[in-house]
Design a protein around this motif. Structure first.
Motif, short mmCIF file in Angstrom:
data_model
loop_
_atom_site.label_atom_id
_atom_site.label_comp_id
_atom_site.label_asym_id
_atom_site.label_seq_id
_atom_site.Cartn_x
_atom_site.Cartn_y
_atom_site.Cartn_z
N GLY A 138 0.98 -1.24 -0.03
CA GLY A 138 -0.05 -0.06 -0.11
C GLY A 138 0.68 1.21 -0.03
N ASP A 139 0.07 2.47 -0.22
CA ASP A 139 0.89 3.71 -0.20
C ASP A 139 0.97 4.28 0.97
OD1 ASP A 139 0.90 3.64 -3.03
OD2 ASP A 139 -1.34 4.31 -2.81
N GLY A 140 1.87 5.14 1.30
CA GLY A 140 2.20 5.57 2.70
C GLY A 140 3.64 5.25 2.87
N ARG A 162 -3.38 -0.14 7.70
CA ARG A 162 -2.93 0.39 6.65
C ARG A 162 -3.99 0.81 5.63
NH1 ARG A 162 2.39 2.03 5.22
NH2 ARG A 162 2.83 1.55 3.05
N ARG A 218 3.62 -4.45 -7.93
CA ARG A 218 2.13 -4.31 -7.49
C ARG A 218 1.40 -5.60 -7.35
NH1 ARG A 218 0.90 1.07 -7.57
NH2 ARG A 218 -1.39 0.43 -7.06
N ARG A 267 8.66 -3.52 -4.57
CA ARG A 267 8.72 -2.74 -6.22
C ARG A 267 7.95 -2.95 -7.20
NH1 ARG A 267 14.27 -2.27 -4.46
NH2 ARG A 267 14.60 -4.32 -3.67
N ALA A 300 6.94 3.98 4.02
CA ALA A 300 7.59 2.38 3.93
C ALA A 300 7.78 1.79 5.22
CB ALA A 300 8.80 2.49 3.21
N VAL A 320 -2.55 -2.89 -5.40
CA VAL A 320 -1.87 -2.20 -4.32
C VAL A 320 -0.29 -2.19 -4.57
CG1 VAL A 320 -3.55 -2.41 -2.19
CG2 VAL A 320 -1.54 -3.84 -2.56
N ARG A 321 0.33 -1.29 -4.08
CA ARG A 321 1.92 -1.32 -4.09
C ARG A 321 2.43 -2.38 -3.16
NH1 ARG A 321 6.58 2.22 -2.75
NH2 ARG A 321 5.57 2.82 -0.97
N ASP A 376 13.13 7.63 1.02
CA ASP A 376 12.13 6.57 1.01
C ASP A 376 12.57 5.28 1.82
OD1 ASP A 376 10.34 8.27 -0.31
OD2 ASP A 376 11.02 7.44 -2.28
#
Lengths: 879, 110
Positions: free
Chosen positions: A179-181, A232, A250, A248, A183, A244-245, A730
């Protein structure tokens, strides 16, 4: 019919007592009145007629009592009477009642607490469907018989298994939070598609993995635990089907697990309970030489059993041996255990020993209460004899005493439940590592039933002695004797109880001594490194260049003496990585006989954590894929592979990945150094040797930095975060903690065991000395006159004191002897829990013996001093 | 008649009471008088045995009782047999006759 009717009558008699009594009274009076009427009619004077009528009837009260004695529910009535009487007795001696109830509360409470752990860990089935059919499989190859399997092996086991209807595997690695947000690094479970359906009947949302996820072109699919989904994705109800991510790449979320889903695996399986995301991992026969990394569980076919499965696996292992895999020509084996039994095999012994310990404490407590009750029974001898003389039956008197014991037991049990609940909370808060998987310890019906049975059992146990004594009442003798002197009989009962207490306390103390010695030894065990002033944190690594840059920047921070990184910190076992490694020219057998942990490091690691480089050199920045491939080994591996020569310059077959992430292959590397063994798994056991590979040859998605700082340097976390962010903002930092924390965590188990043992044996000693003190003071009080006479005719005070002390030690010494004999059988049971001390340790015996003697002497001294201070004149007038 | 000179056999009292009441309604003194009468004075039941037995049998559901007026206008408790009581009387009578015949035969044997 008659029974039902009588039960109804019993209720009426108990509930409407007034009415029933009124009716009885009216009825008997009407009878005598009518009888009198007859006599008056026959010419007798009214007053005489009435008197005669009552006399002829046998007395109004007597008739009523005869009816009452036969009434339905009379048992309850008597019990209620006994209970009221017992309550009055207890209220009359609040000191005795408090002591007895507290002793019981502690004794039963400790048993309740430990039993609720036994219940949760050993008795309750694992929270999985068909838990009794779940098995765990371990591969054996060379000296290890608890090793994981390769994909190739799992494939071939599945082909041959008829006793199992499912064979599933899991491998836990570090990965990125999907997911985003920001790491964050989490544990990811790579599982075969049938793994989750085995442990989880149905997902909370979406679906579990299925055969379609094993297809070659299957899209990346993810299953989230409830926790990740909530924290999350904000418990997004439409999460299923979303892309979702994930690191590296999806991936598509296909399901969410229920909140109560948990992984419960043996500690050494490297399958921790905190796996947060699951992805699918197909197995197949593609790589016969592939690494062994899968932890395998299986479900027995309905109607099959472990023995049949083990037999089948033996055959399968022999066949797999011939297939040209890594197992070829070595003695590859497959062991099958029940998953639950395997999960608890470490904690089982500790728990059962603790259970034994608390049971001993309870028995000692019971002995004390029995003694107190005996003493009270003797004090009440006169009262009891009078009641017997007035017509109370022996059984009624015995029942009276037993009711008092039961009342004590019930009050003790109530207090015990409160205490036991508090104890469970306290133990869970201390979180001994082996209980981490079992935090659902509660007071369920089984625990309550256990407490109830123990309370009844103990009450009968300590209530028996006085109840029996009543049966031996001798009316004429006991009524004549003065109440004080009556106590001299049955002293042997009392002394037996005190001796038993001393014996049990001695055994408990001996065991505690051994466990404490173990704890001290573990504290002083050499872990192969020094955690002093070492500070660690974990990062996700985008590649070697940024990692190297971060290392340089951290090393340049003020207060930092050196900085390096490693894939697995010492004593942080989760997600471990190990395999078979062999030297040049090894036979096929030897190729599969020595396992070692695989560790990826940056140069300077050993200096930073204070490990000793025994031979050769550390890595340098130029040890990379382009130069000669090199490896460092520890002294344990060196002794195993090259017992007679120096390993420096020798070739070792390892797995490395010079081409980048996840492209590991077998490769030859030259040994350039030997390091003193570092304890990676426990502080005391050498689980496996280690090999160290330079990071450029063994890139990992996550590394732990170690920083050795000057003394007193604090607040490095912010500085470290700044430096890492300056390289790449990141990169997430997690697990910021001093290395000492990991060491403390490793101590926790032993600290827990010795702490609990200390508590238990302390209790035992206190109870036993209270026993000695109580019985001795009672005997001094009883013998006041005798002592007065002795002193009046010239016995010196010191002699009186010696007499009382000798009395006390006449119980203590046989107790110690019995305890010594008992300990010869009990302490060897502790062997598995001990480290650096033998059960028969002489120093332990001596220290504990002296300690017990001192405490006993003290307990006997106080009453003896009181005896010494008796004034002969007062004593003689005492009667 | 000397009181209580004949000890009642265990279980006899219940049967005697059931039989004495029969289909009638009696109070305590009445029952004891009736037993005296039907046994021709052999048995005299005293209230110390009578009332416990009456209450026990009522608790077992063989008897029921109610307040009523006696011949001399005294308030008294009157007992009568319930359906179960009648069944019990039948069963116990049969049982007793069997025992009595067996005992008589046994004692007549030479």
């Amino acid at each position: 019919m008659a029974v039902l009717s009588r039960i109804r009558a019993a209720f009426r008699n108990l509930l409407h007592k007034r009415q029933v009594e009124d009716r009885l009274d009216a009825e008997v009076r009407s009878y005598t009145d009518m009888l009198a009427d007859e006599k008056i009619a026959a010419g007798v004077s009214p007053s005489e007629a009435r008197r005669n009528a009552i006399a002829e009837a046998g007395g109004i009260e007597q008739v009523k009592q005869a009816v009452r004695d036969r009434r339905a529910g009379i048992g309850f009535e008597v019990f209620a009477q006994d209970l009221r009487y017992a309550l009055r007795q207890l209220r009359r001696s609040p000191g005795f009642a408090a002591l007895a109830i507290v002793t019981l509360a502690v004794g039963i409470g400790a048993n309740t607490a430990i039993f609720s752990f036994v219940n949760a860990v050993l008795l309750r089935p694992l929270p999985y469907p068909n838990a009794d059919r779940l098995a765990i499989l371990w591969s054996g190859l060379g000296y290890s018989n608890r090793a994981p399997f390769s994909s190739f092996e799992v494939f071939h086991i599945r082909q041959r298994a008829t006793q199992f209807d499912q064979v599933a595997g899991i491998w836990v690695t570090n990965g990125a939070l999907p997911g985003d947000g920001p790491a964050e690094q989490i544990k990811v479970g790579d599982v075969t598609s049938n793994f989750l359906p085995l442990l989880c009947p149905r997902p909370e949302l979406g679906r579990l993995f299925g055969p379609q996820d094993d297809l070659e072109n299957a899209p990346n699919a993810l299953i989230l635990t409830h926790g990740v989904w909530a924290r999350r994705f904000g418990s997004d109800p439409n999460i299923v089907g979303k892309s979702v991510r994930f690191g590296r790449n999806r991936a598509t979320v296909i399901g969410v697990l229920p909140q109560n889903f948990r992984l419960i695996f043996p500690d050494d399986a490297s399958v921790p309970p905190n796996v947060e995301v699951f992805s699918s991992l197909p197995v197949g026969p593609w790589e016969p030489q592939g690494p062994a990394f899968l932890h395998v569980i299986a479900r027995l076919r309905n109607g099959s059993n472990l023995v049949a499965a083990q037999t089948e696996m033996n055959t399968a292992a022999a066949e797999i041996n011939k297939l040209g895999g890594r197992a070829s020509m070595a003695n590859f084996s497959v062991s099958v255990f029940a998953l639950q039994a395997d999960d608890v095999r470490e904690v089982r012994a500790t728990l059962l020993l603790l259970f034994g310990g608390v049971a001993l404490v309870l028995v000692i407590g019971c002995a004390n209460i029995a003694n107190l009750l005996m003493a009270r029974a003797r004090q009440r001898l006169r009262e009891t004899t009078i009641r017997a003389a007035l017509g109370a039956s022996r059984s009624r008197l015995a029942r009276q005493f037993l009711t008092e014991s039961l009342l004590l037991g019930a009050l003790g049990a109530l207090a015990a439940l409160v205490l036991g609940y508090a104890a469970i909370r306290a133990i869970l808060a201390a979180r001994p590592p082996s209980f981490v998987n079992f935090d659902n310890v509660t007071l369920d019906w089984r625990v309550l039933a256990f407490t109830f049975v123990v309370a009844i059992g103990t009450s009968v146990l300590f209530g028996l002695a006085p109840a029996m004594a009543v049966r031996r009442l001798d009316l004429t003798r006991d009524l004549k004797e003065s109440n004080r002197h009556a106590g001299f009989r049955r002293r042997h009962w009392t002394s037996l109880l005190v001796s038993a207490e001393v014996a049990l306390a001695f055994v408990l103390l001996l065991s505690t001594g051994l466990l404490m010695r173990t704890f001290i030894n573990i504290l002083h065990a050499d872990p192969g490194f020094s955690a002093d002033n070492v500070f660690t944190f974990r990062v996700s690594v985008p590649g070697y260049a940024p990692l190297h840059l971060i290392q340089q920047k951290l090393a340049a921070l003020p207060g930092v003496r050196s900085a390096a990184a490693i894939s697995h910190l010492p004593l942080d076992d989760a997600g471990n990585w190990y395999d078979y490694y062999y030297k040049e020219g090894a036979s096929a057998d030897e190729q599969n006989s020595v396992m070692a942990d695989h560790r990826s490091i940056l140069p300077g690691y050993f200096t930073t954590i204070g490990a000793t480089l025994q031979e050769g050199r550390d890595f340098t920045d130029s040890d990379d894929a382009q130069h000669q491939h090199v490896v460092l080994i520890d002294d344990v591996l060196a002794r195993q592979l090259w017992p007679n020569t120096s390993p420096i310059g020798q070739k070792l077959n390892i797995s490395d990945s010079p081409a980048g992430f996840y492209q590991f292959q077998r490769d030859w590397a030259v040994v350039v150094g030997v390091v003193h063994h570092v304890q990676y798994h426990s502080l005391t056991a050498i689980v496996r040797p280690q090999i160290y590979v330079p990071y450029p040859l063994a890139p990992r998605p996550s590394m732990s930095f170690v920083l050795h700082t000057g003394a007193g340097v604090t607040n490095l976390a912010d500085a470290a975060r700044r430096e890492v962010a300056s390289v790449n903002k990141d990169i997430p930092i997690t697990h910021v903690e001093p290395l000492q924390l990991l060491v403390d965590r490793a101590h926790a188990e032993s600290r827990f065991a010795s702490l609990l043992a200390m508590l238990l044996s302390g209790l035992a000693l206190v109870l036993a000395s209270i026993g000695i003190y109580g019985v001795l003071s009672y005997s001094v009080a009883q013998r006041t006159t005798e002592i007065g006479i002795r002193m009046a005719i010239g016995a010196p005070r010191s002699q009186v004191m010696r007499m009382i002390l000798a009395d006390g030690f006449a119980w203590v010494l046989p107790g110690l002897t019995a305890g010594f004999v008992l300990s010869l059988f009990v302490t060897p049971l502790l062997e598995r829990l001990l480290y650096g001390v033998k059960p028969g340790n002489a120093a332990n015996y001596i220290v504990i013996l002296v300690g017990v003697l001192i405490v006993c002497a003290l307990a006997a001294f106080l009453p003896a001093r009181r005896a010494m201070k008796i004034d002969p004149l007062t004593a003689l007038r005492y009667e | 008649m000397v009181q209580n000179q004949t000890t009642l056999l265990q279980g006899t009292l219940d049967l005697l009471i059931l039989k004495a009441i029969g289909s009638g309604e009696f109070h305590g003194l009445g029952i004891s008088r009736r037993i005296e009468q039907i046994t021709h004075g052999t048995f005299q039941v005293k209230p110390g045995s009578l009332f416990p037995a009456l209450h026990r049998m009522e608790e077992a559901g063989w008897l029921s009782s109610d307040w009523g007026e006696s011949e001399n206008n005294r308030r008294a408790r009157f007992y009568r047999l319930t359906k179960t009581g009648h069944r019990q009387l039948g069963a116990e009578t049969a049982q007793w006759i069997k025992v009595a015949v067996a005992m008589a035969n046994a004692l007549k044997a030479t």
